[in-house]
Design a protein around this motif. Structure first.
Motif, short mmCIF file in Angstrom:
data_model
loop_
_atom_site.label_atom_id
_atom_site.label_comp_id
_atom_site.label_asym_id
_atom_site.label_seq_id
_atom_site.Cartn_x
_atom_site.Cartn_y
_atom_site.Cartn_z
N UNK A 94 -113.02 -20.41 8.00
CA UNK A 94 -112.83 -18.96 8.21
C UNK A 94 -111.96 -18.99 9.59
N UNK A 95 -110.80 -18.01 9.24
CA UNK A 95 -109.71 -18.03 10.25
C UNK A 95 -109.86 -16.46 11.25
N UNK A 96 -111.00 -16.00 10.65
CA UNK A 96 -111.09 -14.74 11.32
C UNK A 96 -109.72 -13.64 11.27
N UNK A 97 -109.29 -13.13 12.63
CA UNK A 97 -107.98 -12.38 12.60
C UNK A 97 -106.89 -13.02 12.58
N UNK A 98 -106.47 -14.57 12.75
CA UNK A 98 -105.57 -15.08 12.63
C UNK A 98 -105.00 -15.07 11.43
N UNK A 99 -103.57 -15.18 11.28
CA UNK A 99 -103.02 -15.16 9.72
C UNK A 99 -102.75 -13.89 9.09
N UNK A 100 -102.50 -12.75 9.79
CA UNK A 100 -102.35 -11.41 9.32
C UNK A 100 -101.17 -11.45 8.30
N UNK A 101 -101.20 -10.78 7.12
CA UNK A 101 -100.25 -10.79 6.03
C UNK A 101 -99.70 -9.24 6.20
N UNK A 102 -100.16 -8.49 7.06
CA UNK A 102 -99.49 -7.10 6.94
C UNK A 102 -100.00 -6.46 8.34
N UNK A 103 -99.56 -5.27 8.53
CA UNK A 103 -99.58 -4.63 9.67
C UNK A 103 -101.03 -4.25 10.03
N UNK A 104 -101.66 -4.83 11.11
CA UNK A 104 -103.08 -4.30 11.31
C UNK A 104 -103.25 -2.93 11.96
N UNK A 105 -102.06 -2.11 12.15
CA UNK A 105 -102.30 -0.80 12.74
C UNK A 105 -102.32 0.32 11.81
N UNK A 106 -102.22 -0.16 10.49
CA UNK A 106 -102.52 0.78 9.24
C UNK A 106 -103.68 0.41 8.69
N UNK A 107 -104.32 1.50 7.85
CA UNK A 107 -105.30 1.09 7.03
C UNK A 107 -105.16 0.19 5.93
N UNK A 108 -103.88 0.53 5.31
CA UNK A 108 -103.42 -0.30 4.19
C UNK A 108 -103.26 -1.88 4.52
N UNK A 109 -102.61 -1.79 5.75
CA UNK A 109 -102.38 -3.38 6.30
C UNK A 109 -103.82 -3.91 6.81
N UNK A 110 -104.65 -3.34 7.07
CA UNK A 110 -105.94 -3.91 7.31
C UNK A 110 -106.68 -4.32 6.23
N UNK A 111 -106.43 -3.73 4.96
CA UNK A 111 -107.24 -3.96 3.90
C UNK A 111 -106.35 -5.13 3.35
N UNK A 112 -105.05 -5.57 3.47
CA UNK A 112 -104.51 -6.58 3.00
C UNK A 112 -104.98 -7.80 3.73
N UNK A 113 -105.21 -7.50 4.82
CA UNK A 113 -105.67 -8.75 5.91
C UNK A 113 -107.16 -9.16 5.47
N UNK A 114 -107.81 -8.29 4.95
CA UNK A 114 -109.38 -8.72 4.78
C UNK A 114 -109.32 -9.26 3.47
N UNK A 115 -109.36 -10.74 3.30
CA UNK A 115 -108.99 -11.49 2.00
C UNK A 115 -109.59 -12.82 2.13
N UNK A 116 -109.98 -13.48 0.77
CA UNK A 116 -110.13 -14.72 0.69
C UNK A 116 -108.94 -15.35 -0.05
N UNK A 117 -108.26 -16.54 0.37
CA UNK A 117 -107.48 -17.23 -0.49
C UNK A 117 -107.87 -18.37 -0.59
N UNK A 118 -107.36 -19.06 -2.14
CA UNK A 118 -107.94 -20.17 -2.57
C UNK A 118 -106.43 -20.74 -2.79
N UNK A 119 -106.43 -22.07 -2.26
CA UNK A 119 -105.26 -22.95 -2.76
C UNK A 119 -105.63 -24.02 -3.76
N UNK A 120 -104.81 -24.11 -4.72
CA UNK A 120 -104.95 -25.34 -5.55
C UNK A 120 -103.57 -26.28 -5.41
N UNK A 121 -104.05 -27.56 -4.95
CA UNK A 121 -103.03 -28.20 -4.78
C UNK A 121 -103.16 -29.71 -5.41
#
Length: 233
Positions: free
Chosen positions: A191-218
């Motif tokens: 869990x990285x919490x607030x680190x690693x935002x992918x969008x602008x946290x000052x907007x609702x749309x950006x906040x929604x994008x930042x709330x996520x779970x990423x799965x990497x296959x390597x």
């Protein structure tokens, strides 16, 4: 923004409480044996590198075979409901696959309990991608926006977001294992919490994008060895 400073070798995620009393102290991860965490966890802030520890550089021919194989994995992942899929590079410069699930699909607000929609998507993901690509290692990572919690200081909110991101990542890992994905395949849950935002946290749309779970296959060690031997399909 508070960066993750220490990575523990055992999981002891606390339960998110309604108030800011008795906050869990820190966030832990679980990692499969045989992987060097320094290679699995790379640069933060939206550019997290994953990859098996190989010790030496991987040749171009090996990389090409792995890239071709990962193209197939990516295509399979693209068929999963509610999954956003993209090709990325791992710590070895090899092609990997990143699958992002919006936490609005996976969880209710402030919760780490998987929704039924989430379970349906993760079941499809497990059956059509993970179980048929057991030579792919997996890293699961949770993120939040930077919004504060009611009645909390800024520091307490950062900690609660960190805890919540860990619990959500662990919920995904636990569910995948419960439906038959090998614990050896899932190499890390972080869990990285607030680190690693992918969008602008000052907007609702950006906040929604930042709330996520990423799965990497390597590429796992076994996949790299098969590619080096010319036997990887």
């Amino acid at each position: 923004m508070k960066s993750l400073k220490v990575i523990a070798m055992s999981l002891s995620a606390g339960i998110i409480m309604a108030s800011c009393n008795n906050l869990a102290k820190g966030t832990a991860i679980g990692a499969g044996g045989g992987a060097v965490l320094g290679a699995v966890v790379g640069k933060l802030l939206g550019n997290v590198a994953v990859g098996a520890a190989v010790g030496t550089a991987v040749g171009a021919g090996t990389g090409a075979l792995i890239g071709k194989h990962m193209d197939k994995v990516k295509k399979q992942a693209e068929a999963v409901q509610n999954a956003q899929v993209e090709a990325v590079q791992d710590a070895n410069g090899l092609q990997a696959v990143k699958v992002t699930f919006d936490s609005g699909i996976l969880f209710n607000t402030s919760s780490s309990v998987l929704s039924q929609t989430a379970k349906n998507s993760l079941t499809q993901f497990a059956n059509s991608v993970l179980k048929v690509n057991t030579d792919c290692d997996v890293a699961i990572q949770g993120y939040t926006d930077n919004q504060g919690w009611k009645g909390c200081t800024p520091e307490q909110s950062v900690q609660k977001n960190l805890d919540l991101s860990q619990q959500r990542a662990q919920a995904v890992t636990t569910y995948l294992q419960s439906i038959g994905v090998s614990s050896n395949q899932i190499r890390s849950t972080i869990g990285y919490g607030e680190d690693g935002p992918v969008a602008d946290n000052s907007t609702k749309a950006g906040q929604a994008q930042n709330r996520r779970v990423e799965v990497y296959l390597y590429a796992s060690q076994a996949m790299i060895q098969a590619a080096e031997a010319g036997t990887l399909n």
